[in-house]
Design a protein around this motif. Structure first.
Motif: not given
Ligand code: ZN
Length: 336
Positions: A54-75
């Motif tokens: 999780r990123f403090a400056n980008r609260p709307g995004a999560l990043r997977c630890r396996k392949r470092m792909r981002d997911t937007r929470l608002t999708a």
């Protein structure tokens, strides 16, 4: 069904509580995450369930630890692709849900502290699009809870004919009549009955085919249906309903007494339409009826409607937000 309790998510009952729960974007993001993945994050790209970055400056995004792909929470929600902060969206949905009658876009803008009118307009427009979905299940079906049915004319405005020229549009309505809890304060003070859920539809005429057709779409067979003694409802028993016809004979006082709940609904509807919209055209009336129905049927569950508007209700039968906004989705029971 009470979605919030099913998900185990908090249910703010007041504005101060709302403020405590959603003070900033991170709090809203945490809520979205929980609404979407009740049992913890699963990466939509690789299907792995892991604790994401999780990123403090980008609260709307999560990043997977396996392949470092981002997911937007608002999708897939109403907030997708918006630059407006999450907590502004949450506040806007809260305001639209509680609907101070007749609140203008300018007043919304002031309440939300937004600089641009265009942003306000976009937010309101998108949130209202979530209200065009009429509810699907039919009314009634409960012992001891009759359904009142009646029809009324609404003044419609005709394009190009100017103010004061009105085409009347016929609107049919059905409303559940529920008994109040015996012995309570409200039971003693009022009639002992209150309105449950409502259905509203534009109908072409007062004929038996139109009105009984409306009842069949709106009410479960076997229910006690109370109407006036207009002949159009006479063959409701033939369609499986228990029919009570009240002899109105054009006397409004009798109508108030024997069909009190539905007359209250019509009065509220007309006040809201005239106050907020100064009358509406035939073309748009069904959409306004749906908005009224949406709010009316959720008035005891404001947080459910809040979540529906944001597109995070988790209702599998609901259209996606993209469907609603593109106007492609037409509800099968929509008579308009
Ligand atoms: Zn992944």
């Amino acid at each position: 069904m009470d979605i919030d309790q099913r998900d185990g998510l908090p249910f703010p009952q007041s504005l101060p509580e709302f403020q405590r729960l959603f003070p900033n974007d991170s709090a809203c993001a945490a809520y979205l995450e929980k609404a979407r993945w009740r049992n913890g994050f699963i990466c939509p790209h690789c299907g792995v369930d892991c604790e994401p970055y999780r990123f403090a400056n980008r609260p709307g995004a999560l990043r997977c630890r396996k392949r470092m792909r981002d997911t937007r929470l608002t999708a897939g929600t109403v907030m997708e692709l918006s630059h407006t902060p999450l907590n502004i969206w949450f506040w806007a949905a809260c305001l639209v849900t509680s609907q101070t009658p007749g609140m203008s876009a300018v007043q919304f803008q002031r309440q939300l502290g937004l600089r641009r009118y265009e942003t306000t307009f976009q937010i309101l427009h998108k949130l209202r699009a979530g209200m065009v979905r009429p509810d699907q299940d039919r009314l009634g079906g409960k012992i001891g809870e009759p359904v009142e049915v009646d029809e009324t004319y609404m003044g419609g405005r005709t394009r190009g004919q100017g103010r004061g020229v009105h085409n009347k549009i016929l609107v049919a309505s059905a409303v559940e009549v529920r008994p109040r809890k015996p012995g309570t304060k409200l039971d003693a003070r009022k009639s002992g009955r209150y309105a449950g859920r409502v259905r509203l539809a534009v109908v072409p005429d007062r004929g038996a085919r139109s009105l009984c057709g409306f009842v069949q779409k709106a009410v479960v067979p076997g229910t006690i249906v109370v109407t006036d003694d207009g002949g159009s409802y006479a063959n409701l028993p033939g369609r499986g309903y228990k029919h009570i016809a009240v002899a109105e004979r054009g006397n409004p006082q009798v109508a108030e007494e024997h069909l009190p709940i539905i007359h209250l609904v019509f009065a509220n509807l007309k006040t809201w339409l005239n106050g907020s919209h100064h009358g509406v055209s035939h073309q748009h009336l069904q959409a306004y009826l749906n908005e009224f129905t949406f709010r009316f049927n959720r008035r005891f569950y404001p947080f459910n409607s809040f979540r529906s508007l944001l597109g995070i209700a988790g209702d599998a039968c609901a259209p996606t937000y993209a469907d609603l906004y593109s106007g492609k989705w037409v509800h099968p029971t929509c008579l308009g």
